[in-house]
Motif scaffolding. Structure first.
Motif, PDB file in Angstrom:
ATOM      1  N   ARG A  71       0.832  -1.213   0.000  1.00  0.00           N
ATOM      2  CA  ARG A  71       0.000   0.000   0.000  1.00  0.00           C
ATOM      3  C   ARG A  71       0.863   1.258   0.000  1.00  0.00           C
ATOM      4  NH1 ARG A  71      -2.896  -2.872   3.675  1.00  0.00           N
ATOM      5  NH2 ARG A  71      -2.028  -1.698   5.408  1.00  0.00           N
ATOM      6  N   ASP A  72       1.929   1.256   0.811  1.00  0.00           N
ATOM      7  CA  ASP A  72       2.826   2.417   0.851  1.00  0.00           C
ATOM      8  C   ASP A  72       3.501   2.645  -0.512  1.00  0.00           C
ATOM      9  OD1 ASP A  72       2.157   2.707   3.499  1.00  0.00           O
ATOM     10  OD2 ASP A  72       4.063   1.922   4.289  1.00  0.00           O
ATOM     11  N   ALA A  73       3.941   1.568  -1.161  1.00  0.00           N
ATOM     12  CA  ALA A  73       4.584   1.692  -2.473  1.00  0.00           C
ATOM     13  C   ALA A  73       3.586   2.213  -3.511  1.00  0.00           C
ATOM     14  CB  ALA A  73       5.148   0.340  -2.909  1.00  0.00           C
ATOM     15  N   GLN A  74       2.345   1.751  -3.440  1.00  0.00           N
ATOM     16  CA  GLN A  74       1.321   2.249  -4.355  1.00  0.00           C
ATOM     17  C   GLN A  74       1.090   3.738  -4.126  1.00  0.00           C
ATOM     18  OE1 GLN A  74      -1.833  -0.528  -3.355  1.00  0.00           O
ATOM     19  NE2 GLN A  74      -1.693  -1.479  -5.388  1.00  0.00           N
ATOM     20  N   ALA A  75       1.057   4.135  -2.879  1.00  0.00           N
ATOM     21  CA  ALA A  75       0.839   5.557  -2.558  1.00  0.00           C
ATOM     22  C   ALA A  75       1.993   6.414  -3.072  1.00  0.00           C
ATOM     23  CB  ALA A  75       0.666   5.728  -1.051  1.00  0.00           C
ATOM     24  N   ARG A  76       3.213   5.880  -3.025  1.00  0.00           N
ATOM     25  CA  ARG A  76       4.375   6.622  -3.534  1.00  0.00           C
ATOM     26  C   ARG A  76       4.427   6.618  -5.061  1.00  0.00           C
ATOM     27  NH1 ARG A  76       7.066   3.317   0.110  1.00  0.00           N
ATOM     28  NH2 ARG A  76       8.005   2.189  -1.626  1.00  0.00           N
ATOM     29  N   GLY A  77       3.626   5.759  -5.693  1.00  0.00           N
ATOM     30  CA  GLY A  77       3.641   5.673  -7.152  1.00  0.00           C
ATOM     31  C   GLY A  77       4.713   4.743  -7.681  1.00  0.00           C
ATOM     32  N   ALA A  78       5.209   3.845  -6.851  1.00  0.00           N
ATOM     33  CA  ALA A  78       6.285   2.945  -7.251  1.00  0.00           C
ATOM     34  C   ALA A  78       5.849   1.973  -8.351  1.00  0.00           C
ATOM     35  CB  ALA A  78       6.801   2.153  -6.055  1.00  0.00           C
ATOM     36  N   PHE A  79       4.546   1.737  -8.479  1.00  0.00           N
ATOM     37  CA  PHE A  79       4.063   0.796  -9.487  1.00  0.00           C
ATOM     38  C   PHE A  79       3.535   1.506 -10.734  1.00  0.00           C
ATOM     39  CE2 PHE A  79       3.235  -1.586  -5.429  1.00  0.00           C
ATOM     40  CZ  PHE A  79       4.327  -2.434  -5.553  1.00  0.00           C
ATOM     41  N   ASP A  80       3.600   2.822 -10.746  1.00  0.00           N
ATOM     42  CA  ASP A  80       3.133   3.566 -11.915  1.00  0.00           C
ATOM     43  C   ASP A  80       4.136   3.403 -13.057  1.00  0.00           C
ATOM     44  OD1 ASP A  80       1.153   4.399 -10.252  1.00  0.00           O
ATOM     45  OD2 ASP A  80       1.907   6.438  -9.994  1.00  0.00           O
TER      46      ASP A  80
END
Length: 144
Positions: free
Chosen positions: A20-29
């Protein structure tokens, strides 16, 4: 860098929080293939990722004899498209050296199944493909 899992926190909860934290940081964009369906490959191959990596990197893993067959085919095509007779002779000499080396000390794998090219024959084909315009230049190396 990812933090270590704190003691007392269940592993699954910690992993979900990290995601969830990585998604919030945009790491998967902007990942390759984002928003696209997975390839529909119905056959299972445990080395699929190796083959995909080799294809993406433009690499090939062939037995030496098969690789030389491909190289000889490419060399013949290059000789037919060469700009001068000297270039044709140089290409044929280079591939013939490799073929002879493979014939003298064959590696493991399938048989080579090639013979050396006759430079005169390849030059004659080259001339015929050019419509008789052999473009001989002084010092083109065609004397031998």
């Amino acid at each position: 860098m990812t933090e270590r899992k704190p003691p007392g926190v269940p592993f699954e909860s910690w992993v979900e929080k990290e995601i969830r934290d990585a998604q919030a940081r945009g790491a998967f964009d902007r990942l390759p293939g984002a928003g696209k369906p997975l390839p529909d490959d119905t056959t299972y191959d445990e080395l699929w990722w190796v083959k995909r990596k080799l294809a993406r990197e433009g690499l090939s893993v062939l037995p030496p004899t098969l690789a030389l067959r491909k190289e000889a085919e490419d060399a013949l095509a290059a000789a037919h498209a060469a700009p001068s007779e000297a270039a044709v002779r140089r290409i044929v000499a280079d591939i013939n050296t490799k073929i002879l080396d493979m014939m003298v000390k064959p590696p493991p794998g399938p048989p080579l199944g090639l013979r050396r090219f006759d430079a005169e024959e390849v030059v004659a084909e080259w001339r015929a493909r050019r419509g008789g315009r052999e473009a001989r230049a002084a010092g083109d190396g065609s004397s031998g």
